[in-house]
Motif scaffolding. Structure first.
Motif, mmCIF file in Angstrom:
data_model
loop_
_atom_site.group_PDB
_atom_site.id
_atom_site.type_symbol
_atom_site.label_atom_id
_atom_site.label_comp_id
_atom_site.label_asym_id
_atom_site.label_seq_id
_atom_site.Cartn_x
_atom_site.Cartn_y
_atom_site.Cartn_z
ATOM 1 N N ALA A 22 -21.041 -18.677 -8.595
ATOM 2 C CA ALA A 22 -21.641 -18.633 -7.260
ATOM 3 C C ALA A 22 -21.506 -19.948 -6.515
ATOM 4 O O ALA A 22 -21.917 -20.050 -5.362
ATOM 5 C CB ALA A 22 -23.118 -18.258 -7.374
ATOM 6 N N GLN A 23 -20.936 -20.960 -7.160
ATOM 7 C CA GLN A 23 -20.892 -22.287 -6.561
ATOM 8 C C GLN A 23 -19.518 -22.600 -5.977
ATOM 9 O O GLN A 23 -18.489 -22.360 -6.616
ATOM 10 C CB GLN A 23 -21.241 -23.347 -7.602
ATOM 11 C CG GLN A 23 -22.676 -23.257 -8.114
ATOM 12 C CD GLN A 23 -23.009 -24.396 -9.048
ATOM 13 O OE1 GLN A 23 -22.150 -24.919 -9.763
ATOM 14 N NE2 GLN A 23 -24.272 -24.814 -9.038
ATOM 15 N N VAL A 24 -19.514 -23.132 -4.757
ATOM 16 C CA VAL A 24 -18.293 -23.620 -4.131
ATOM 17 C C VAL A 24 -18.283 -25.137 -4.219
ATOM 18 O O VAL A 24 -19.263 -25.799 -3.846
ATOM 19 C CB VAL A 24 -18.196 -23.175 -2.655
ATOM 20 C CG1 VAL A 24 -16.911 -23.719 -2.019
ATOM 21 C CG2 VAL A 24 -18.227 -21.650 -2.544
ATOM 22 N N GLU B 263 -24.091 -23.301 -2.725
ATOM 23 C CA GLU B 263 -24.161 -21.899 -3.145
ATOM 24 C C GLU B 263 -24.425 -21.022 -1.921
ATOM 25 O O GLU B 263 -25.573 -20.775 -1.558
ATOM 26 C CB GLU B 263 -25.261 -21.707 -4.187
ATOM 27 C CG GLU B 263 -24.983 -22.409 -5.511
ATOM 28 C CD GLU B 263 -26.035 -22.104 -6.562
ATOM 29 O OE1 GLU B 263 -26.779 -21.111 -6.384
ATOM 30 O OE2 GLU B 263 -26.114 -22.843 -7.555
ATOM 31 N N PRO B 264 -23.364 -20.540 -1.265
ATOM 32 C CA PRO B 264 -23.540 -19.659 -0.109
ATOM 33 C C PRO B 264 -23.654 -18.200 -0.548
ATOM 34 O O PRO B 264 -23.174 -17.814 -1.612
ATOM 35 C CB PRO B 264 -22.255 -19.886 0.682
ATOM 36 C CG PRO B 264 -21.229 -20.171 -0.379
ATOM 37 C CD PRO B 264 -21.955 -20.897 -1.488
ATOM 38 N N ARG B 265 -24.266 -17.396 0.296
ATOM 39 C CA ARG B 265 -24.326 -15.965 0.027
ATOM 40 C C ARG B 265 -23.018 -15.277 0.431
ATOM 41 O O ARG B 265 -22.672 -14.228 -0.099
ATOM 42 C CB ARG B 265 -25.502 -15.342 0.770
ATOM 43 C CG ARG B 265 -26.852 -15.880 0.310
ATOM 44 C CD ARG B 265 -27.976 -15.433 1.242
ATOM 45 N NE ARG B 265 -28.114 -13.970 1.260
ATOM 46 C CZ ARG B 265 -28.841 -13.307 2.158
ATOM 47 N NH1 ARG B 265 -29.477 -13.981 3.117
ATOM 48 N NH2 ARG B 265 -28.928 -11.989 2.104
ATOM 49 N N ILE B 266 -22.315 -15.871 1.398
ATOM 50 C CA ILE B 266 -21.021 -15.361 1.834
ATOM 51 C C ILE B 266 -20.209 -16.522 2.369
ATOM 52 O O ILE B 266 -20.767 -17.501 2.888
ATOM 53 C CB ILE B 266 -21.174 -14.257 2.905
ATOM 54 C CG1 ILE B 266 -19.821 -13.612 3.218
ATOM 55 C CG2 ILE B 266 -21.841 -14.785 4.160
ATOM 56 C CD1 ILE B 266 -19.936 -12.354 4.090
ATOM 57 N N ALA C 98 -28.477 -33.307 -0.308
ATOM 58 C CA ALA C 98 -29.848 -33.010 -0.718
ATOM 59 C C ALA C 98 -30.152 -31.518 -0.759
ATOM 60 O O ALA C 98 -31.256 -31.121 -1.141
ATOM 61 C CB ALA C 98 -30.827 -33.700 0.238
ATOM 62 N N ARG C 99 -29.183 -30.685 -0.352
ATOM 63 C CA ARG C 99 -29.446 -29.240 -0.385
ATOM 64 C C ARG C 99 -28.222 -28.487 -0.892
ATOM 65 O O ARG C 99 -27.094 -28.938 -0.737
ATOM 66 C CB ARG C 99 -29.869 -28.718 0.982
ATOM 67 C CG ARG C 99 -28.889 -28.960 2.092
ATOM 68 C CD ARG C 99 -29.417 -28.462 3.434
ATOM 69 N NE ARG C 99 -29.584 -27.017 3.444
ATOM 70 C CZ ARG C 99 -29.788 -26.323 4.580
ATOM 71 N NH1 ARG C 99 -29.859 -26.952 5.744
ATOM 72 N NH2 ARG C 99 -29.932 -25.013 4.532
ATOM 73 N N THR C 100 -28.467 -27.338 -1.481
ATOM 74 C CA THR C 100 -27.404 -26.576 -2.125
ATOM 75 C C THR C 100 -27.220 -25.198 -1.515
ATOM 76 O O THR C 100 -26.097 -24.716 -1.393
ATOM 77 C CB THR C 100 -27.698 -26.414 -3.633
ATOM 78 O OG1 THR C 100 -27.850 -27.703 -4.220
ATOM 79 C CG2 THR C 100 -26.570 -25.661 -4.324
ATOM 80 N N HIS C 101 -28.295 -24.552 -1.124
ATOM 81 C CA HIS C 101 -28.240 -23.154 -0.718
ATOM 82 C C HIS C 101 -28.069 -22.994 0.788
ATOM 83 O O HIS C 101 -28.790 -23.595 1.579
ATOM 84 C CB HIS C 101 -29.507 -22.428 -1.181
ATOM 85 C CG HIS C 101 -29.643 -22.362 -2.667
ATOM 86 N ND1 HIS C 101 -28.998 -21.409 -3.436
ATOM 87 C CD2 HIS C 101 -30.331 -23.141 -3.539
ATOM 88 C CE1 HIS C 101 -29.297 -21.607 -4.716
ATOM 89 N NE2 HIS C 101 -30.103 -22.655 -4.810
#
Length: 562
Positions: free
Chosen positions: A218-220, A234-237, A12-15
């Motif tokens: 940007a997507q893993v 989509e992580p920032r790092i 349910a979440r991506t970021h």
């Protein structure tokens, strides 16, 4: 939280601020540290939590006295201080370990040690009394920088050694005595790190059996190994803490690397009461004739024997070979010539690949120190921070260093330190005998559990034992499993609260049933049928779990059940 709930939350979440790949001790340590800073963190592992290299250690929290010979003073200083912190922060699972180092010579190594220090000589030579005295002086100096209750070191003459360890070989000049520490259940310690990270922040999530399939911009891309379901985040790092699989994971992320030059280490677990008694509570730490370091260590009511150190480029080298087993068994008579033993005493074999950095020289000379490697991808791809090397003992310090690097990349300030933070059931442990007895009485739940069972629970779970005891208090759940030291209620508690996905998670990692030689067809059947209604397993799934666990124990651990 159970695994299905966690998987639904992830869908349910991506970021996320940070994606940590690899739930060994380093990855779990980073997850816990970053969770404490208020970041949103996702931790994934292609297997179970703590099922890779971190499960294949020598079960020691130690400074690595032999590394002084290679000039690694920073590593030894950090390691002995982190050992002391583990004794304080996780005292339910990390205990002081009296260690005896038999010495066959007095002056040997005085010339060789400085040559190895200067990297002018590769070949090992026996370490004599004087070299070991110098090493232990540094060891104690580094250790005293962090408060601890460990006794100081000393060197016994041959007569005093005979009184302390009468079954030890008499072909000695002396024996050095000092203290390190024993990790009673590494996989449980890792689970407690993971659980604490999730408890600290609802923004943080951990999932076992989730692999990295690739990265696109940007997507893993992730894959649930249990169902084949594909997920995207989509992580920032990204933090790559995949141990010996680091290069493989970086390849999946489209960022080829050659960071790892691992070595393979195998151990045996022995059911040998005479050898256990001969140890007198001490680990025997010595050099074999070929220069390899050997340990013979009391482990619960068993004996742990290790280890080999063989170069390998295969991170999946997970089997102790017959040649390694013979080699290890033949080492015991060097120290205990009067004790007879053979393969019939072996109840469990295990092997793992150390995630060391690439380096030359002998396998034993490759540095056990850790390092960080940041790779910035092209375009919108997040940067990847790879954690190379490291020792079990130094995981907290390594995680702190990695977390600080992540915080710097994200422009985030550290708000919490882990240096004195208890781990799981290590919080608020009683300091006096009376307080401990009171805590054990509390775990009996006003007499619903036997005092001996309550004491066992307290030994396994520390100050969280009361919650486990409540699961063991109903009728039939307060009984021991067939041929095991574990109570039926412990399985119920584990299945309800510890994100179990398969039978192996229970008998190999959440408990030590398999490692301590308790696995039998009856035990596997009993545990599987207890887990089935909680985890929603059908009869077919239940039988499949028993079959797959039986096959895995035979293939990887030499446990051949009838």
């Amino acid at each position: 939280m159970n695994r299905d709930t966690a998987l639904g939350t992830l869908a349910a979440r991506t970021h996320f601020d940070v994606l940590v790949i690899g739930a060994g001790v380093n990855g779990a340590g980073v997850f816990r540290d970053l969770a404490a800073q208020g970041l949103s963190v996702l931790l994934v592992d292609k297997g179970d939590f703590g099922s890779g290299t971190s499960a294949a250690s020598s079960h020691l929290a130690h400074g690595g006295i032999r590394y002084l010979e290679y000039g690694e003073f920073r590593l030894v200083r950090e390691a002995v201080q982190e050992r002391n912190r583990l004794l304080s922060n996780a005292g339910h699972l990390v205990k002081p370990l009296p260690t005896a180092m038999p010495l066959r010579t007095r002056g040997s190594g005085l010339l060789n040690a400085p040559l190895r220090f200067l990297r002018l000589r590769d070949r090992a030579s026996p370490r004599g009394v004087w070299v070991v005295r110098i090493g232990l002086a540094f060891y104690s100096l580094f250790s005293n920088a962090v408060a601890n209750d460990l006794p100081g070191h000393k060197v016994l003459n041959r007569t005093d050694v005979g009184r302390l360890l009468p079954h030890l070989t008499t072909e000695l000049k002396a024996c050095a005595l000092y203290h390190d520490a024993l990790i009673l259940h590494p996989e449980r310690l890792i689970w407690e790190l993971v659980a604490e990270g999730m408890q600290r922040s609802r923004q943080c999530l951990a999932l076992n059996y989730v692999s990295v399939a690739g990265m696109s911009d940007a997507q893993v891309e992730l894959r649930d190994e249990a169902t084949g379901r594909e997920l995207v985040v989509e992580p920032r790092i990204v933090v790559n803490a995949a141990g010996p699989w680091i290069d493989r994971v970086n390849g999946n992320l489209g960022q080829a690397s050659r960071l790892i030059g691992g070595t393979k280490g195998s151990h045996l677990v022995l059911d040998h009461p005479n050898l256990f008694a001969a140890l007198g509570g001490h680990m025997i730490f010595f050099e074999a004739a070929d220069g390899r370091i050997v340990l013979i260590c009391p482990f619960h009511d068993r004996v742990l024997l290790g280890t080999t150190d063989i170069r390998t480029d295969d991170p999946d080298a997970d089997q102790c070979t017959p040649e390694e087993e013979v080699y290890l068994l033949n080492l015991v008579p060097q120290m205990f010539p009067g004790i007879q033993m053979d393969a019939r005493h072996v109840v469990y074999r295990y092997c793992g690949v150390r995630p060391l950095g690439r380096g030359g020289g002998e396998a034993g000379q490759i540095s056990r120190d850790h390092s960080l490697h940041l790779h910035r991808g092209a375009g919108s791809a997040p940067p990847v921070l790879s954690l190379v090397g490291g020792k079990w003992t130094t995981f907290r310090a390594f995680a702190e260093q990695a977390s600080d690097r992540v915080l710097g990349e994200l422009g985030w300030k550290r708000t919490s330190a882990t240096v004195d933070t208890p781990i799981g059931g290590g919080g608020n442990l009683p300091r006096t005998k009376a307080d401990r007895e009171r805590a054990i009485r509390d775990a009996t739940l006003d007499g619903r559990l036997k005092p001996t069972d309550a004491e066992a629970l307290y030994g396994r779970y520390g100050t969280t034992a009361v919650a486990v005891a409540k699961a063991c208090s109903p009728p039939d759940l307060d009984e021991r499993l067939p041929g095991s030291r574990y109570l039926a209620g412990e399985v119920v508690h584990i299945c309800r609260t510890e994100m179990v996905a398969c039978l192996g998670d229970i008998v190999q990692r959440r408990t030590l049933m398999a490692m301590l030689g308790e696995a039998t067809p009856e035990l596997l059947e009993t545990v599987a049928r207890m887990a089935a209604p909680i985890l929603g397993w059908s009869e077919d799934r239940c039988q499949r779990e028993i079959k797959e666990t039986t096959q895995l124990l035979a293939r990887r651990h030499g446990v051949n059940l009838p």
